[in-house]
Design a protein around this motif. Sequence first.
Motif, PDB file in Angstrom:
ATOM      1  N   UNK A 217     -43.559   5.138  62.094  1.00 11.08           N
ATOM      2  CA  UNK A 217     -45.004   5.366  62.167  1.00 11.08           C
ATOM      3  C   UNK A 217     -45.809   4.449  61.237  1.00 11.08           C
ATOM      4  N   UNK A 218     -45.183   3.449  60.639  1.00 10.95           N
ATOM      5  CA  UNK A 218     -45.866   2.592  59.677  1.00 10.95           C
ATOM      6  C   UNK A 218     -45.789   3.117  58.260  1.00 10.95           C
ATOM      7  N   UNK A 219     -44.850   4.032  58.038  1.00 10.93           N
ATOM      8  CA  UNK A 219     -44.752   4.720  56.748  1.00 10.93           C
ATOM      9  C   UNK A 219     -43.488   4.325  55.998  1.00 10.93           C
ATOM     10  N   UNK A 220     -43.648   3.957  54.729  1.00  9.68           N
ATOM     11  CA  UNK A 220     -42.499   3.724  53.857  1.00  9.68           C
ATOM     12  C   UNK A 220     -42.279   4.903  52.913  1.00  9.68           C
ATOM     13  N   UNK A 221     -43.309   5.754  52.791  1.00  9.09           N
ATOM     14  CA  UNK A 221     -43.213   6.998  52.023  1.00  9.09           C
ATOM     15  C   UNK A 221     -43.785   8.122  52.867  1.00  9.09           C
ATOM     16  N   UNK A 222     -43.246   9.311  52.741  1.00 17.35           N
ATOM     17  CA  UNK A 222     -43.631  10.409  53.608  1.00 17.35           C
ATOM     18  C   UNK A 222     -45.134  10.680  53.553  1.00 17.35           C
ATOM     19  N   UNK A 223     -45.739  10.645  54.760  1.00 21.25           N
ATOM     20  CA  UNK A 223     -47.158  10.923  54.953  1.00 21.25           C
ATOM     21  C   UNK A 223     -48.080   9.884  54.309  1.00 21.25           C
ATOM     22  N   UNK A 224     -47.543   8.710  54.001  1.00 15.54           N
ATOM     23  CA  UNK A 224     -48.351   7.586  53.529  1.00 15.54           C
ATOM     24  C   UNK A 224     -48.152   6.451  54.527  1.00 15.54           C
TER      25      UNK A 224
END
Length: 366
Positions: A217-224
Amino acid sequence: MIKYLELGKVTAMHGTEISEAVSRVVNGGWYLQGEETRLFEQEYAAYTGTRHCIGCGNGLDALTLILRAYIEMGVMQKGDEVIVPANTYIASILAISENGLKPVLVEPRIDTFQIDDSLMEQAITPRTKAVMLVHLYGRCAYTERLADICKRHNLKLIEDNAQAHGCTFGSRRTGSLGDAAGHSFYPGKNLGALGDAGAVTTDDDELASTVRALGNYGSSRKYVFDMKGRNSRIDELQAAVLRIKLKYLDEDNATRRAVAKRYISEIHNPELRLPGSDFCANSVHHIFPVLCKRRDELQRYLTDSSVQTIIHYPIPPHQQLCYAELGGLKLPVTERIHREELSIPLNQTMPKEDVDKVIQLLNDFN
């Protein structure tokens, strides 16, 4: 009927281990981004000889994510050009188009079915940013000349390794020859899952982390979310199955090669053009392509004789409706291949008597 490929038989070769692996995942209760995925990525990276392997949903996603990552990294931008073989499965070209890039089609050689590196430089323009090399039919398409062209013109070399798992160029495996590679583990591949799955391999740390984030989803950290990504992740079941099958890949490929050598040495029919010994030496034989001017008649003859065949592929990409803008291209070598190619059965489950029958039938065709 001699089937072109029976996936049930392929799975049954290692059925006990695969069943145990599936049960382990099902009973473990963790189905995405878990230990099986981590271990498969580690093992496949080691197998290909690359620093990174990132699992994803399928082979098309793998190629799409590579190109999208290069755009995010500023290596290329929409409207740039990517050279790609004209004779390929359409997914290679779809990945280019989906990223707003322009596919530039280059003819293959008739003897190898791979991109003709002698034609590449004339296709390069100031907008060219990459070459997508497709190891079609399981034959290594890499050449030193091609690599030198990419180096001199500062072009990224991207491998489409959907059909050539385990193939080598010298001591190096496909998937490690360029800047990045996309892999498909569609069930019918030499290394096939029990559903869709894919992966990206690369030595580029930044590309690897960008691809991984884009597929999550474009995330390297959860919900970021730093980028507008997509959901493209290999699941734990497929990773577990692929870990089992990877252990036997070289052995399976050797069996395929032995069948191919028999075809090459024992089929003698002037109506047919078979791959040469060089093709066999540099191939894992995902597909064994035969050219015949009377292709449709040959296919009917084999069907009537209880041998299943497949055409790879009946319509070239530039003549597909979805690429109407390419319809004006004249690509005679590509068009000949798509007009004459017929794939005959070749896989690691074929008994000797089936191979004998295919050889006899092809020798008797007139």
